[in-house]
Design an enzyme around this catalytic site. Structure first.
Site, PDB file in Angstrom:
ATOM      1  N   HIS A 191      72.543  43.088  33.597  1.00  0.00           N
ATOM      2  CA  HIS A 191      72.113  41.711  33.867  1.00  0.00           C
ATOM      3  C   HIS A 191      72.201  41.456  35.356  1.00  0.00           C
ATOM      4  O   HIS A 191      73.115  41.937  36.020  1.00  0.00           O
ATOM      5  CB  HIS A 191      72.994  40.711  33.111  1.00  0.00           C
ATOM      6  CG  HIS A 191      72.378  39.351  33.016  1.00  0.00           C
ATOM      7  ND1 HIS A 191      72.571  38.391  33.976  1.00  0.00           N
ATOM      8  CD2 HIS A 191      71.547  38.813  32.089  1.00  0.00           C
ATOM      9  CE1 HIS A 191      71.892  37.316  33.632  1.00  0.00           C
ATOM     10  NE2 HIS A 191      71.258  37.532  32.498  1.00  0.00           N
TER      11      HIS A 191
ATOM     12  N   GLU B  47      70.481  40.267  24.635  1.00  0.00           N
ATOM     13  CA  GLU B  47      69.415  40.795  23.795  1.00  0.00           C
ATOM     14  C   GLU B  47      69.885  41.816  22.765  1.00  0.00           C
ATOM     15  O   GLU B  47      69.236  42.026  21.762  1.00  0.00           O
ATOM     16  CB  GLU B  47      68.325  41.435  24.673  1.00  0.00           C
ATOM     17  CG  GLU B  47      67.763  40.533  25.750  1.00  0.00           C
ATOM     18  CD  GLU B  47      66.815  39.488  25.217  1.00  0.00           C
ATOM     19  OE1 GLU B  47      67.007  39.027  24.085  1.00  0.00           O
ATOM     20  OE2 GLU B  47      65.892  39.125  25.954  1.00  0.00           O
TER      21      GLU B  47
HETATM   22  N1  ACO Z   1      70.069  50.943  31.546  1.00  0.00           N
HETATM   23  C1  ACO Z   1      70.286  51.920  32.449  1.00  0.00           C
HETATM   24  N2  ACO Z   1      70.461  51.677  33.777  1.00  0.00           N
HETATM   25  C2  ACO Z   1      70.418  50.409  34.175  1.00  0.00           C
HETATM   26  C3  ACO Z   1      70.198  49.344  33.285  1.00  0.00           C
HETATM   27  C4  ACO Z   1      70.023  49.664  31.922  1.00  0.00           C
HETATM   28  N3  ACO Z   1      69.820  48.713  31.009  1.00  0.00           N
HETATM   29  N4  ACO Z   1      70.186  48.195  33.975  1.00  0.00           N
HETATM   30  C5  ACO Z   1      70.390  48.500  35.267  1.00  0.00           C
HETATM   31  N5  ACO Z   1      70.528  49.841  35.384  1.00  0.00           N
HETATM   32  C6  ACO Z   1      70.784  50.601  36.605  1.00  0.00           C
HETATM   33  C7  ACO Z   1      69.508  50.786  37.393  1.00  0.00           C
HETATM   34  O1  ACO Z   1      68.853  51.974  36.995  1.00  0.00           O
HETATM   35  C8  ACO Z   1      70.057  50.873  38.800  1.00  0.00           C
HETATM   36  O2  ACO Z   1      70.591  52.171  38.964  1.00  0.00           O
HETATM   37  P1  ACO Z   1      70.464  52.938  40.384  1.00  0.00           P
HETATM   38  O3  ACO Z   1      71.426  52.232  41.282  1.00  0.00           O
HETATM   39  O4  ACO Z   1      70.848  54.336  40.034  1.00  0.00           O
HETATM   40  O5  ACO Z   1      69.035  52.795  40.831  1.00  0.00           O
HETATM   41  C9  ACO Z   1      71.226  49.900  38.794  1.00  0.00           C
HETATM   42  O6  ACO Z   1      71.638  49.830  37.428  1.00  0.00           O
HETATM   43  C10 ACO Z   1      70.860  48.494  39.269  1.00  0.00           C
HETATM   44  O7  ACO Z   1      69.671  48.093  38.619  1.00  0.00           O
HETATM   45  P2  ACO Z   1      68.752  46.879  39.092  1.00  0.00           P
HETATM   46  O8  ACO Z   1      67.370  47.095  38.564  1.00  0.00           O
HETATM   47  O9  ACO Z   1      68.902  46.659  40.564  1.00  0.00           O
HETATM   48  O10 ACO Z   1      69.429  45.680  38.364  1.00  0.00           O
HETATM   49  P3  ACO Z   1      68.783  44.242  38.234  1.00  0.00           P
HETATM   50  O11 ACO Z   1      69.855  43.265  38.457  1.00  0.00           O
HETATM   51  O12 ACO Z   1      67.558  44.104  39.054  1.00  0.00           O
HETATM   52  O13 ACO Z   1      68.294  44.275  36.706  1.00  0.00           O
HETATM   53  C11 ACO Z   1      67.943  43.907  34.439  1.00  0.00           C
HETATM   54  C12 ACO Z   1      68.746  43.461  35.677  1.00  0.00           C
HETATM   55  C13 ACO Z   1      66.447  43.794  34.717  1.00  0.00           C
HETATM   56  C14 ACO Z   1      68.295  42.985  33.274  1.00  0.00           C
HETATM   57  C15 ACO Z   1      68.312  45.366  34.107  1.00  0.00           C
HETATM   58  O14 ACO Z   1      69.692  45.475  33.870  1.00  0.00           O
HETATM   59  C16 ACO Z   1      67.513  45.941  32.949  1.00  0.00           C
HETATM   60  O15 ACO Z   1      66.405  46.423  33.156  1.00  0.00           O
HETATM   61  N6  ACO Z   1      68.046  45.884  31.677  1.00  0.00           N
HETATM   62  C17 ACO Z   1      67.335  46.370  30.534  1.00  0.00           C
HETATM   63  C18 ACO Z   1      66.375  45.322  30.005  1.00  0.00           C
HETATM   64  C19 ACO Z   1      67.065  44.155  29.320  1.00  0.00           C
HETATM   65  O16 ACO Z   1      68.025  44.330  28.583  1.00  0.00           O
HETATM   66  N7  ACO Z   1      66.534  42.938  29.588  1.00  0.00           N
HETATM   67  C20 ACO Z   1      67.078  41.689  29.057  1.00  0.00           C
HETATM   68  C21 ACO Z   1      67.859  40.960  30.114  1.00  0.00           C
HETATM   69  S1  ACO Z   1      68.650  39.516  29.480  1.00  0.00           S
HETATM   70  C22 ACO Z   1      67.490  38.291  29.612  1.00  0.00           C
HETATM   71  O17 ACO Z   1      66.701  38.240  30.480  1.00  0.00           O
HETATM   72  C23 ACO Z   1      67.440  37.258  28.585  1.00  0.00           C
END
Ligand code: ACO
Length: 392
Positions: free
Chosen positions: A274, A327
């Site tokens: 998140h 989620e």
């Molecule tokens: N699975 C694996 N790795 C992840 C995940 C995940 N779910 N989420 C973040 N990471 C990793 C990224 O790969 C990144 O790794 P790196 O440093 O090696 O490149 C690091 O964590 C940071 O990721 P960001 O994309 O910068 O995190 P951001 O804050 O932008 O993303 C998000 C938040 C979009 C929710 C992300 O965690 C994600 O894609 N989750 C999966 C989708 C999801 O569950 N969405 C629902 C969100 S809740 C809502 O909106 C109601």
């Protein structure tokens, strides 16, 4: 003559990618405290509101600004349930909107909201009073579940269901969807989910609704934009994908290898991570509890997969502070309560309409056009036109 060209003017401050850490407004609606794992609606702990109060009480809090007493909530329930009737023109066109293949309920909802706003004649928020905007917010929030469930049933060739007038929002939602009076335990589980997802700070869809409202446009335009933003898997489109992950894993023994392989190949685990929460998401904590209360094999299996996923993320993404988000268990709760998968995000859209409309009211009342800048990084302007360029 003014000289143009060269580097960007120095007065433009560059925000972090994704606008992380940037505050763009003041609000009295609520807030998310990511480090503490806490979020609130108008100061009240939102998870506690979901645990203890009804959808209508919390809707009243967000829309009217205060928690209602018993008489006020009864009147509010009566008033808003009377708003559940679709304009005749919308009811007539709903089967057409639901007829296409592939049928994507959220896409159909986007169109239906636009149609409804047009038929109701919603005017630009700039041209109407704050009270009129608020009233429109109640109507659109009351109609959202009617549209969502009506589209689903119309696509299946089933007639619209008029819910029993004594049912609150959540139970009425399930009855409109399935045609049956719902089991009270399931209705209460869904009600908790709906309350937990009404609002959540300056998330992407709320921000979108605010940007559109800031232009003075009508509430329908802002809601359509918000639904569009919500549809993305990084925002609201994840719960069916999280459930799909459970299906693909199938058995407990397969969980570790499957999840590890997914992260190693660069995929994201749906239902984890998140932007704001850097500790347990309080919504996932409560929904885990709700899922286990509802019972069933899927909830127990989900708990195992969750633990395994957190282990895998700890191994492969150390230091990123990735936790279970709303989620992951949302899908399990909705599935157990009989909500079909393709309706997960539309159900979320329905409850989030409470937060969107509250944000639209607030933006309209304290408006300044939202118009940020970008730092241009292309070739240094002005680039001369190629020799011999002419109108074609
Ligand atoms: N699975 C694996 N790795 C992840 C995940 C995940 N779910 N989420 C973040 N990471 C990793 C990224 O790969 C990144 O790794 P790196 O440093 O090696 O490149 C690091 O964590 C940071 O990721 P960001 O994309 O910068 O995190 P951001 O804050 O932008 O993303 C998000 C938040 C979009 C929710 C992300 O965690 C994600 O894609 N989750 C999966 C989708 C999801 O569950 N969405 C629902 C969100 S809740 C809502 O909106 C109601």
């Amino acid at each position: 003559m003014t000289q143009v060209g060269g580097a960007a003017p120095p007065q433009v401050a560059m925000a972090a990618p994704g606008l992380e850490g940037v505050a763009v407004a003041e609000t009295t609606i609520g807030d998310v405290r990511g480090e503490e794992g806490f979020f609130h609606y108008r100061g009240y702990n939102a998870a506690e509101l979901a645990r203890r109060l009804s959808f209508e009480q919390v809707w009243h809090l967000l829309s009217e600004g205060f928690l209602p007493d018993a008489g006020q909530v009864a009147a509010f329930r009566q008033r808003t349930s009377a708003m559940r009737s679709l304009p005749e023109q919308v009811a007539r066109l709903l089967p057409e909107l639901a007829a296409g293949e592939p049928f994507v309920p959220l896409t159909a909802l986007r169109t239906a909201v636009s149609l409804t706003a047009g038929v109701l004649g919603l005017q630009p928020v700039m041209d109407i009073s704050a009270e009129e905007v608020r009233q429109q917010g109640l109507v659109m929030t009351a109609l959202a579940p009617v549209l969502v469930t009506g589209l689903y049933r119309a696509h299946r060739g089933e007639p619209l269901v008029v819910p029993d007038p004594d049912l609150g929002y959540a139970a009425a939602y399930l009855q409109m969807l399935t045609g049956r009076r719902p089991d009270p335990l399931q209705a209460r589980a869904v009600e908790k989910y709906l309350i937990l997802t009404m609002d959540h700070g300056f998330n992407a869809s709320t921000f979108t609704a605010r940007v559109i409202t800031s232009t003075g446009a009508d509430m329908g335009a802002a809601l359509v934009g918000a639904i569009g933003a919500l549809s993305g898997p990084l925002h609201g489109g994840a719960p069916s994908r999280a459930l799909q992950t459970l299906d693909e894993i199938g058995t407990e023994e397969r969980a570790y290898d499957y999840l590890r392989q997914k992260v190693e190949s660069g995929d994201r685990l749906m239902g984890f991570g998140h932007r704001v929460y850097k500790t347990d998401d309080p919504r996932s904590t409560l929904l885990r509890e709700v899922a286990l209360e509802l019972g069933g094999e899927q909830a127990r299996f989900a708990e195992h997969v969750e633990q395994t996923a957190l282990r895998v993320l700890g191994e492969l993404k150390p230091g990123r502070r990735l936790y279970t988000n709303v989620e992951f268990y949302a899908g399990v709760v909705m599935n157990t309560a009989g909500i079909p998968r393709e309706m997960f995000t539309p159900t979320f859209a329905s409850s989030r309409t409470v937060g969107w409309t509250a944000a639209i009211c607030e933006q309209a009342a304290h408006n300044r056009l939202i118009r940020p800048s970008a730092v241009y990084v292309g070739p240094t302007p002005p680039v001369p036109l190629p020799e011999g360029s002419r109108y074609a």
